[in-house]
Every structure is written in C-alpha cells, then in structure tokens.
Design a protein around this motif. Structure first.
Motif, PDB file in Angstrom:
ATOM      1  N   MET A   1       0.861  -0.913   0.101  1.00 45.15           N
ATOM      2  CA  MET A   1       0.046  -0.282  -0.033  1.00 45.15           C
ATOM      3  C   MET A   1       0.746   1.336   0.069  1.00 45.15           C
ATOM      4  O   MET A   1       2.117   1.317   0.347  1.00 45.15           O
ATOM      5  CB  MET A   1      -0.862  -0.064   1.249  1.00 45.15           C
ATOM      6  N   ALA A   2       0.889   1.662  -0.852  1.00 51.12           N
ATOM      7  CA  ALA A   2       1.048   3.491  -0.926  1.00 51.12           C
ATOM      8  C   ALA A   2       0.577   4.329  -0.236  1.00 51.12           C
ATOM      9  O   ALA A   2      -0.493   4.200   0.671  1.00 51.12           O
ATOM     10  CB  ALA A   2       1.029   4.130  -2.012  1.00 51.12           C
ATOM     11  N   GLN A   3       1.583   5.481   0.316  1.00 49.83           N
ATOM     12  CA  GLN A   3       1.057   6.383   1.400  1.00 49.83           C
ATOM     13  C   GLN A   3       1.112   7.636   0.358  1.00 49.83           C
ATOM     14  O   GLN A   3       1.254   8.283  -0.470  1.00 49.83           O
ATOM     15  CB  GLN A   3       2.266   6.833   1.994  1.00 49.83           C
ATOM     16  N   LEU A   4      -0.155   8.894   0.910  1.00 46.18           N
ATOM     17  CA  LEU A   4      -0.506   9.534   0.093  1.00 46.18           C
ATOM     18  C   LEU A   4       0.853  10.740   0.165  1.00 46.18           C
ATOM     19  O   LEU A   4       0.919  10.784   1.554  1.00 46.18           O
ATOM     20  CB  LEU A   4      -1.798  10.081   0.974  1.00 46.18           C
ATOM     21  N   LYS A   5       1.605  11.383  -0.324  1.00 48.31           N
ATOM     22  CA  LYS A   5       2.435  12.672   0.004  1.00 48.31           C
ATOM     23  C   LYS A   5       2.081  13.529  -1.152  1.00 48.31           C
ATOM     24  O   LYS A   5       1.885  13.923  -2.366  1.00 48.31           O
ATOM     25  CB  LYS A   5       3.885  11.906  -0.628  1.00 48.31           C
ATOM     26  N   GLY A   6       2.425  14.701  -0.355  1.00 46.72           N
ATOM     27  CA  GLY A   6       2.532  15.623  -0.758  1.00 46.72           C
ATOM     28  C   GLY A   6       1.992  16.375  -0.409  1.00 46.72           C
ATOM     29  O   GLY A   6       0.754  16.327   0.893  1.00 46.72           O
ATOM     30  N   ALA A   7       1.147  18.158  -1.216  1.00 42.16           N
ATOM     31  CA  ALA A   7       0.236  19.289  -0.521  1.00 42.16           C
ATOM     32  C   ALA A   7      -1.312  18.775  -0.737  1.00 42.16           C
ATOM     33  O   ALA A   7      -1.556  18.433  -1.707  1.00 42.16           O
ATOM     34  CB  ALA A   7       0.319  20.509  -1.043  1.00 42.16           C
ATOM     35  N   ILE A   8      -1.838  19.339   0.325  1.00 45.87           N
ATOM     36  CA  ILE A   8      -3.505  18.897   0.108  1.00 45.87           C
ATOM     37  C   ILE A   8      -4.111  19.677   0.813  1.00 45.87           C
ATOM     38  O   ILE A   8      -3.655  20.229   1.596  1.00 45.87           O
ATOM     39  CB  ILE A   8      -4.026  16.882   1.214  1.00 45.87           C
ATOM     40  N   VAL A   9      -5.410  20.842   0.082  1.00 47.42           N
ATOM     41  CA  VAL A   9      -5.559  21.809   0.913  1.00 47.42           C
ATOM     42  C   VAL A   9      -7.322  21.298   0.742  1.00 47.42           C
ATOM     43  O   VAL A   9      -7.992  20.257  -0.016  1.00 47.42           O
ATOM     44  CB  VAL A   9      -6.155  22.402  -0.348  1.00 47.42           C
ATOM     45  N   VAL A  10      -8.036  21.047   1.905  1.00 43.34           N
ATOM     46  CA  VAL A  10      -9.137  20.218   2.182  1.00 43.34           C
ATOM     47  C   VAL A  10     -10.840  22.116   2.243  1.00 43.34           C
ATOM     48  O   VAL A  10     -10.266  22.822   2.662  1.00 43.34           O
ATOM     49  CB  VAL A  10      -8.538  20.284   3.408  1.00 43.34           C
ATOM     50  N   ILE A  11     -11.334  21.981   0.823  1.00 43.60           N
ATOM     51  CA  ILE A  11     -11.773  22.914   0.905  1.00 43.60           C
ATOM     52  C   ILE A  11     -13.702  22.710   0.449  1.00 43.60           C
ATOM     53  O   ILE A  11     -13.792  21.736   0.633  1.00 43.60           O
ATOM     54  CB  ILE A  11     -11.938  23.811  -1.029  1.00 43.60           C
TER      55      ILE A  11
END
Length: 102
Positions: free
Chosen positions: A1-11
């Motif tokens: 299973m891969a991990q989520l990487k990078g920027a995430i903006v919740v809108i």
C-alpha cells in the motif's frame, strides 16, 4: 500500500469556473478552468481559493457536489510576477471527500 504524499488543501467546494484567455502574442484562445471553494483557517475565518486545472487537455474533473468538503491533492508553484502561490490539481490522485476527525 502506498502513502499519500504532497500538499492537500481541504475546501468547501462551490463551483468550477471557466473563462477563455487570449494569448496577446499569438492570439490563440486557451480555456482556463479552476475549482473554486472556501478554505477555513484555524481562527474561523474563511477565504476563497482557486485550484487550477492542469494543462493536460484530456483532464476531466470528477463530479463534485457543491457545499461539500473535499481534500484536493495539489501541486504548489510560485507566480513570480505576482509573488503568489498558485495551486494546481494533481492528475494522479482525484479529489476525495474530506475525512471526519474527532
């Protein structure tokens, strides 16, 4: 299973905007599309945010419900002319419903 990487903006998603931009040098018309929503700060204030579509002409946005909260995986770049951060949606990870916490 891969991990989520990078920027995430919740809108809080509101709409998709589109306008046709004309390149002043070539006269070519290019459609510009973006997700528009509200981002909440920790102090309770809310600000409008634009998340641009990628330049990939084959990109198709998912069907999002207005007034719903989504986590938007984004790429962050700097607009050197304006000195502002620019957000662009990632094409490898679709937006997803914001998780419940607490």
């Amino acid at each position: 299973m891969a991990q989520l990487k990078g920027a995430i903006v919740v809108i809080q998603f509101e709409r998709i905007d589109r306008f046709d931009w004309t390149d002043p040098k070539s006269g070519t018309v290019r459609p510009i599309q973006k997700f528009v929503g509200l981002v909440e700060s920790g102090d309770g204030t809310r600000e409008w945010v634009d998340i641009g579509f990628p330049r990939d002409p084959d990109y198709r946005p998912p069907n999002l419900k207005p007034k719903s909260y989504y986590a938007m995986p984004v790429l962050i770049s700097v607009d050197k002319k304006r000195g502002e951060n620019r957000l662009t949606i990632r094409t490898d990870i679709q937006p997803f419903e914001a998780p419940d916490i607490g």
